[in-house]
Design a protein around this motif. Structure first.
Motif, PDB file in Angstrom:
ATOM      1  N   TYR A  82     -11.093   9.408  -5.501  1.00  0.00           N
ATOM      2  CA  TYR A  82     -11.068   8.124  -5.189  1.00  0.00           C
ATOM      3  C   TYR A  82      -9.661   8.044  -4.354  1.00  0.00           C
ATOM      4  O   TYR A  82      -9.890   7.627  -2.994  1.00  0.00           O
ATOM      5  CB  TYR A  82     -11.063   7.052  -6.154  1.00  0.00           C
ATOM      6  CG  TYR A  82     -11.144   5.669  -5.892  1.00  0.00           C
ATOM      7  CD1 TYR A  82     -12.355   5.162  -5.562  1.00  0.00           C
ATOM      8  CD2 TYR A  82      -9.647   5.010  -5.748  1.00  0.00           C
ATOM      9  CE1 TYR A  82     -12.306   3.537  -5.138  1.00  0.00           C
ATOM     10  CE2 TYR A  82      -9.875   3.575  -5.000  1.00  0.00           C
ATOM     11  CZ  TYR A  82     -11.048   2.961  -4.823  1.00  0.00           C
ATOM     12  OH  TYR A  82     -11.068   1.733  -4.259  1.00  0.00           O
ATOM     13  N   PHE A  94     -13.444   4.352 -13.049  1.00  0.00           N
ATOM     14  CA  PHE A  94     -14.394   3.585 -12.470  1.00  0.00           C
ATOM     15  C   PHE A  94     -15.765   4.009 -12.979  1.00  0.00           C
ATOM     16  O   PHE A  94     -15.787   5.059 -13.734  1.00  0.00           O
ATOM     17  CB  PHE A  94     -14.407   3.760 -10.854  1.00  0.00           C
ATOM     18  CG  PHE A  94     -13.071   3.829  -9.997  1.00  0.00           C
ATOM     19  CD1 PHE A  94     -12.614   2.274 -10.005  1.00  0.00           C
ATOM     20  CD2 PHE A  94     -12.444   4.594  -9.523  1.00  0.00           C
ATOM     21  CE1 PHE A  94     -11.661   1.893  -9.470  1.00  0.00           C
ATOM     22  CE2 PHE A  94     -11.266   4.054  -8.729  1.00  0.00           C
ATOM     23  CZ  PHE A  94     -10.602   3.005  -8.935  1.00  0.00           C
ATOM     24  N   SER A 146      -7.832   0.402  -8.479  1.00  0.00           N
ATOM     25  CA  SER A 146      -7.830   0.954  -7.137  1.00  0.00           C
ATOM     26  C   SER A 146      -6.522   0.506  -6.448  1.00  0.00           C
ATOM     27  O   SER A 146      -6.293   1.245  -5.495  1.00  0.00           O
ATOM     28  CB  SER A 146      -8.863   0.109  -6.375  1.00  0.00           C
ATOM     29  OG  SER A 146      -9.162   0.320  -4.980  1.00  0.00           O
ATOM     30  N   GLU A 183       0.888  -1.258   0.131  1.00  0.00           N
ATOM     31  CA  GLU A 183       0.116   0.040  -0.022  1.00  0.00           C
ATOM     32  C   GLU A 183       0.821   1.202   0.105  1.00  0.00           C
ATOM     33  O   GLU A 183       0.581   2.182  -0.765  1.00  0.00           O
ATOM     34  CB  GLU A 183      -0.965  -0.059   1.141  1.00  0.00           C
ATOM     35  CG  GLU A 183      -2.021  -0.951   1.171  1.00  0.00           C
ATOM     36  CD  GLU A 183      -1.678  -2.258   1.561  1.00  0.00           C
ATOM     37  OE1 GLU A 183      -0.474  -2.593   2.066  1.00  0.00           O
ATOM     38  OE2 GLU A 183      -2.585  -3.412   1.549  1.00  0.00           O
ATOM     39  N   ALA A 213      -4.866   1.377  -2.457  1.00  0.00           N
ATOM     40  CA  ALA A 213      -5.584   1.087  -1.659  1.00  0.00           C
ATOM     41  C   ALA A 213      -5.859  -0.496  -1.058  1.00  0.00           C
ATOM     42  O   ALA A 213      -4.831  -1.129  -1.552  1.00  0.00           O
ATOM     43  CB  ALA A 213      -7.045   0.742  -2.478  1.00  0.00           C
ATOM     44  N   THR A 214      -6.034  -0.416   0.427  1.00  0.00           N
ATOM     45  CA  THR A 214      -6.038  -1.775   0.605  1.00  0.00           C
ATOM     46  C   THR A 214      -7.109  -2.720   0.098  1.00  0.00           C
ATOM     47  O   THR A 214      -8.016  -2.347  -0.744  1.00  0.00           O
ATOM     48  CB  THR A 214      -6.183  -2.090   2.129  1.00  0.00           C
ATOM     49  OG1 THR A 214      -7.802  -1.622   2.202  1.00  0.00           O
ATOM     50  CG2 THR A 214      -5.190  -1.196   2.934  1.00  0.00           C
ATOM     51  N   LYS A 215      -6.779  -4.121   0.134  1.00  0.00           N
ATOM     52  CA  LYS A 215      -7.808  -5.088  -0.239  1.00  0.00           C
ATOM     53  C   LYS A 215      -9.330  -4.734  -0.089  1.00  0.00           C
ATOM     54  O   LYS A 215     -10.269  -4.535  -0.647  1.00  0.00           O
ATOM     55  CB  LYS A 215      -7.676  -6.617   0.068  1.00  0.00           C
ATOM     56  CG  LYS A 215      -8.018  -7.486  -0.993  1.00  0.00           C
ATOM     57  CD  LYS A 215      -7.243  -8.809  -0.699  1.00  0.00           C
ATOM     58  CE  LYS A 215      -6.842  -9.470  -1.806  1.00  0.00           C
ATOM     59  NZ  LYS A 215      -6.056 -10.597  -1.765  1.00  0.00           N
ATOM     60  N   ILE A 242      -9.268   7.346  -0.157  1.00  0.00           N
ATOM     61  CA  ILE A 242      -8.995   6.232   0.530  1.00  0.00           C
ATOM     62  C   ILE A 242      -7.658   6.423   1.472  1.00  0.00           C
ATOM     63  O   ILE A 242      -7.457   5.834   2.207  1.00  0.00           O
ATOM     64  CB  ILE A 242      -8.460   4.907  -0.499  1.00  0.00           C
ATOM     65  CG1 ILE A 242      -7.224   5.581  -1.562  1.00  0.00           C
ATOM     66  CG2 ILE A 242      -9.678   4.414  -1.375  1.00  0.00           C
ATOM     67  CD1 ILE A 242      -6.892   4.291  -2.403  1.00  0.00           C
ATOM     68  N   ARG A 280     -15.325  -0.308  -2.007  1.00  0.00           N
ATOM     69  CA  ARG A 280     -15.590   0.806  -2.605  1.00  0.00           C
ATOM     70  C   ARG A 280     -15.661   0.350  -4.374  1.00  0.00           C
ATOM     71  O   ARG A 280     -16.490   1.073  -5.261  1.00  0.00           O
ATOM     72  CB  ARG A 280     -14.522   1.850  -2.821  1.00  0.00           C
ATOM     73  CG  ARG A 280     -14.458   2.633  -1.233  1.00  0.00           C
ATOM     74  CD  ARG A 280     -13.122   3.139  -0.897  1.00  0.00           C
ATOM     75  NE  ARG A 280     -12.930   3.565   0.535  1.00  0.00           N
ATOM     76  CZ  ARG A 280     -13.125   4.722   0.901  1.00  0.00           C
ATOM     77  NH1 ARG A 280     -13.163   5.835   0.210  1.00  0.00           N
ATOM     78  NH2 ARG A 280     -13.059   4.829   2.199  1.00  0.00           N
ATOM     79  N   VAL A 281     -15.117  -0.555  -4.828  1.00  0.00           N
ATOM     80  CA  VAL A 281     -14.976  -1.043  -6.181  1.00  0.00           C
ATOM     81  C   VAL A 281     -15.843  -2.089  -6.425  1.00  0.00           C
ATOM     82  O   VAL A 281     -16.733  -2.349  -7.120  1.00  0.00           O
ATOM     83  CB  VAL A 281     -13.630  -0.970  -6.812  1.00  0.00           C
ATOM     84  CG1 VAL A 281     -13.501  -1.369  -8.077  1.00  0.00           C
ATOM     85  CG2 VAL A 281     -13.242   0.402  -6.519  1.00  0.00           C
ATOM     86  N   GLN A 327     -10.496  -1.636   1.218  1.00  0.00           N
ATOM     87  CA  GLN A 327     -11.023  -0.567   0.684  1.00  0.00           C
ATOM     88  C   GLN A 327     -11.504  -0.894  -0.769  1.00  0.00           C
ATOM     89  O   GLN A 327     -12.623  -0.371  -1.388  1.00  0.00           O
ATOM     90  CB  GLN A 327      -9.928   0.363   0.468  1.00  0.00           C
ATOM     91  CG  GLN A 327      -9.919   1.105   1.866  1.00  0.00           C
ATOM     92  CD  GLN A 327      -8.769   1.997   1.841  1.00  0.00           C
ATOM     93  OE1 GLN A 327      -7.521   1.602   1.376  1.00  0.00           O
ATOM     94  NE2 GLN A 327      -8.713   3.149   2.604  1.00  0.00           N
ATOM     95  N   THR A 328     -10.653  -1.634  -1.842  1.00  0.00           N
ATOM     96  CA  THR A 328     -11.207  -2.014  -3.062  1.00  0.00           C
ATOM     97  C   THR A 328     -12.351  -2.898  -3.175  1.00  0.00           C
ATOM     98  O   THR A 328     -13.241  -2.481  -3.982  1.00  0.00           O
ATOM     99  CB  THR A 328     -10.067  -2.786  -3.693  1.00  0.00           C
ATOM    100  OG1 THR A 328      -8.601  -2.209  -3.655  1.00  0.00           O
ATOM    101  CG2 THR A 328     -10.199  -3.098  -4.930  1.00  0.00           C
TER     102      THR A 328
END
Lengths: 279, 295
Positions: free
Chosen positions: A135, A125, B181, A109, B186-188, A139, B194-195, B190-191
């Motif tokens: 986005y 997206f 993402s 990350e 982004a972390t898993k 995050i 949000r996605v 968050q992905t």
């Protein structure tokens, strides 16, 4: 090649004597990614073989080579996106600003926040243009509306798409043309304010006019970002890059100044490839 | 014109091919009509038998052995209480399992064995789930034949269906969206949040509609749990004894040889069950469309 090796060795020493003097810090700043003896396997397939590359800050480094030579795999290793493929193994190291990113303790990350990526196919997206840009900032925890608005304007201006979309920020990004979508993706990447931008054949799905716009954009971005771009298009590499690496069958055949590679390559295979004899 | 065929052969073959196409078209049309025909008979039969029996007293009244006084409020409440258990349990456990299997689990023997088991469980007859519920919830956990035991049993029954549907929904989300993402740090989670989940939600809801419809209509596991059909008091919570609409239909149909009017009551209850199903599905479809047209 020998220059690269020397640089590699120097960086190793510099890493070992890290923060001993101001002088080393300045020298180290020049190199953003230093790859040493990198090997990568997809299950049984040996995709990258003993890669040694040193990539400089605030330059455009182009990676060229025929399909399947490992160039995409290589830049996906730089932000560890390659780990999304099951069964990937690596050996060797890639240092980013002196730290080995392949080390388990280096969090992906963190890495991907500093090393952004633009993909082959524009991949906005299914949200509004505005939501696409915010986005990344969201995050990372930015919630202030005013700050987000500012980031949106700056990022879209930075990707030279602001004038085209400023009146329809809240419309769906899928309504944009392919070239605009790709610039939106670059703007989305800029919104996180990375140090490095990886671009994986960013213009291969675009028409010539949009391609030209992206190329001009890359020239502007180079002032503030280190850019590593994979391209199929040799003219593109020649036009926009400072350094070029030629990959073949998972190996780096030649790496150096773009001018030298294209006018006076030292390896016959490089010459064959750039003169269109294969690939 | 194809050079190997003369004009006569060509015309003959072309006629044959076109005839074959129209014959098959009729076959497929009749197949589709068959389902419609059966459904029409079912609805006509049920409505003619039962519609006259539906009134306010029937809907809100308590159960009685006298057909003129019998009401199904208890069964309606029982079914609703069971749904209050089934909906959250299946959504949380089902979608959670699907997320784990598709996005977190390393592809390997462990993941493969869970996957195989889920597929097998989807094919286990519902009465076997009744036995499982009887052993675990009614006896071992000593809950008795209450709402919670019934709800958990029906949840287990429909979970495999929902898991498989949710997995397919997650798999259908284009990977380049998730990559975008991840590429921004982004972390898993968050992905996913949000996605992936927003993109998969419409299909997940379709799966949940199917599994809920199944849970509402199931009778066999409830009979095994010992859910009564003749129950006067209304259920008021998770630990109350209850009866459900399909149970009511089952017993009234069984006893219609004794009291003829019970057949009409069963038909009327079927109408109520169908309407309830229709309402629940409409809500799910409404939520699904709302999310689909968000952008």
């Amino acid at each position: 090649m020998s220059v690269v090796m020397m640089e590699n060795k120097m960086t190793v020493q510099l890493n070992q004597e890290k923060e001993q003097s101001a002088g080393t810090a300045i020298e180290e700043k020049d190199v953003v990614f230093n790859t040493k003896e990198l090997n990568l396997w997809y299950s049984e397939t040996h995709a990258l073989k003993n890669i040694n590359l040193s990539i400089n800050e605030k330059e455009v480094t182009a990676i060229i080579g025929p399909s399947g030579c490992g160039k995409s795999t290589y830049i996906k290793t730089l932000n560890r996106m390659v780990e999304l493929v099951p069964g990937v193994r690596t050996t060797g190291e890639i240092t980013y600003k002196g730290k080995n990113i392949l080390d388990r303790s280096f969090r992906v990350e963190d890495l991907r926040t500093q090393v952004g990526m633009v993909f082959q196919k524009p991949n906005p997206f299914p949200k509004s243009i505005y939501e696409n840009i915010v986005y990344g900032p969201k995050i990372h925890g930015i919630r202030n509306k005013k700050i987000l608005d500012e980031i949106v304007e700056q990022s879209l201006k930075g990707a030279y798409i602001w004038d085209e979309v400023k009146d329809r920020l809240h419309e769906n990004a899928y309504g944009l043309s392919g070239g605009q979508q790709q610039r939106l993706c670059i703007a989305r990447c800029l919104a996180v304010q990375p140090d490095v931008i990886l671009m994986d054949e960013p213009t291969s799905a675009l028409d010539p006019k949009s391609t030209l716009k992206i190329e001009e954009l890359i020239q502007q971005l180079k002032k503030d970002y280190s850019i590593i771009i994979v391209t199929h298009n040799m003219q593109q590499a020649a036009r926009i890059s400072d350094k070029t690496a030629f990959f073949l069958n998972g190996e780096v055949i030649e790496f150096g100044d773009t001018n030298t590679i294209f006018t006076n390559p030292s390896d016959s295979r490089t010459e064959d490839y750039i003169s269109g004899r294969f690939g | 014109m194809l050079s190997k065929l003369d004009q006569q052969q060509y015309t003959k073959r072309m006629n044959n091919r076109i005839r074959k196409n129209s014959v098959l078209q009729s076959v497929f049309f009749l197949s589709a009509l068959f389902g419609l025909f059966v459904l029409a008979i079912l609805i006509i039969r049920v409505v003619t038998q039962g519609f006259g029996w539906i009134d306010m007293d029937f809907l809100t009244g308590r159960l009685s052995t006298d057909p003129e006084r019998a009401g199904i409020m208890g069964a309606i409440l029982g079914t609703l209480w069971v749904m209050i258990v089934v909906i959250p349990v299946t959504m949380i456990v089902g979608v959670g399992t699907a997320i784990y299997l598709e996005l977190y689990a390393k592809k390997g023997k462990f993941q493969a064995s869970i996957q195989t088991n889920i597929s097998n469980l989807a094919g286990v007859p519902s009465i076997v789930y009744g036995l499982l519920g009887l052993t675990v919830f009614v006896r071992l956990m000593d809950l008795g034949n209450v709402v919670l035991a019934g709800g958990l049993t029906l949840s287990l029954l429909v979970l495999p269906i929902l898991i498989v549907a949710a997995q397919e929904a997650i798999r259908a989300v284009p990977s380049h969206l998730a990559e975008a993402s991840y590429g921004m740090g982004a972390t898993k989670w968050q992905t996913i949040q949000r996605v992936i989940l927003p993109a998969a939600l419409p299909s997940i809801l379709t799966g949940s509609i199917l599994s809920l419809s199944r849970a509402i209509g199931e009778t066999a596991p409830l009979t095994v749990l010992g859910i009564p059909a003749l129950l006067i008091p209304f259920p008021n919570g998770f630990f109350d004894t209850f009866t459900a609409l399909p149970m009511q239909i089952y017993y009234w149909t069984l006893d219609s040889s004794l009291v003829a009017e019970y057949a009409n009551l069963a038909a009327a209850t079927i109408i109520v069950l169908l309407v309830l199903l229709f309402v629940l599905n409409s809500v799910a479809i409404f939520i699904r469309n709302k999310f689909q047209h968000r952008y």
